[in-house]
Enzyme design. Sequence first.
Site, PDB file in Angstrom:
ATOM      1  N   SER A  96       0.710  -1.114   0.032  1.00 16.16           N
ATOM      2  CA  SER A  96      -0.028  -0.068  -0.058  1.00 16.16           C
ATOM      3  C   SER A  96       0.840   1.335  -0.004  1.00 16.16           C
ATOM      4  CB  SER A  96      -0.807  -0.097   1.043  1.00 16.16           C
ATOM      5  OG  SER A  96      -2.304   0.910   0.882  1.00 16.16           O
ATOM      6  N   ASP A 220      -9.716  -5.261  -4.836  1.00  8.34           N
ATOM      7  CA  ASP A 220      -9.224  -4.185  -4.166  1.00  8.34           C
ATOM      8  C   ASP A 220     -10.089  -2.889  -4.003  1.00  8.34           C
ATOM      9  OD1 ASP A 220      -7.599  -2.178  -2.732  1.00  8.34           O
ATOM     10  OD2 ASP A 220      -5.962  -2.998  -3.392  1.00  8.34           O
ATOM     11  N   HIS A 248      -8.092  -5.401  -0.817  1.00  8.67           N
ATOM     12  CA  HIS A 248      -6.636  -4.592  -0.545  1.00  8.67           C
ATOM     13  C   HIS A 248      -5.686  -5.596   0.273  1.00  8.67           C
ATOM     14  CE1 HIS A 248      -3.985  -1.365  -0.593  1.00  8.67           C
ATOM     15  NE2 HIS A 248      -4.013  -1.028   0.714  1.00  8.67           N
TER      16      HIS A 248
END
Length: 270
Positions: A96, A220, A248
């Site tokens: 991320s 995601d 995610h």
Amino acid sequence: MGYFVRTNDQVNLFVEDTGEGKPIILIHGWPLNNKMFEYQVTALTEQGYRCIVPDLRGFGRSGKPASSYDYSHMADDIDAIVRFSNVDEFHLAGFSMGGAIAIRYATRYRESGLQNLFLLGAAAPSFTQREDYPYGMTKEDVNGLIESTYDDRPAALAGFGENMFATEVSEPFNEWFFQLGLEASGHGTIRTAESLRDEDLRAELTDIQAKTYILHGKKDEICPFTFAQILNDEIQASELIPFEESGHGLFYDQQEDFNQTLLQLLNADV
């Protein structure tokens, strides 16, 4: 083994250093810390890898300065860890926001000994929408998240985390994962959210020289799969590996597949 590394601007970064063998540095995402990689560190160290896993500034057990939370400062922090750890060749993986920081590191420190770059659900090339980039959250949405963090950080993080996983996770796991975010400082959480809102890595993607593997969940809802496709199109030596049933949190949604894939890619380089 845990230790602290002092950065150029005198911030103490906590680093968990586990295992022996070829090193891989794992950079956590927002608003977490190095503990999020628990299930990857176990799998990697059992297969002969050394896992160097820091808490970013402002998070976990690292120092929490009032400012300097842009990607370049945090890439410089990774460089301080590389130099302290005395590694000549290593792999770098970022999840991320950690993926965005890993990209900045790869373009800022091209002669560092970085072998392979792993982008895991990366918040890149831009986390927020722009005039010519209609993907991700709007800047207004991120501003709303920031404002709610000023008022009620636990509630803001709980709301953000609702879309983390595409598969069902146990309530104890969910509570543990939520608590990782609360270990961060409030100001570090806010300043890095501002970086997520404002930073744009598109112009530097073609500067990445390391072989790059892009692992991304097809479901995601935080960093859309389109991010991964753009990264794959722009990074010259890249390979996109989709995870069909993951959101995610692909590192847990498809934990076994994710760990096996990561190990296969690492072993292919041996």
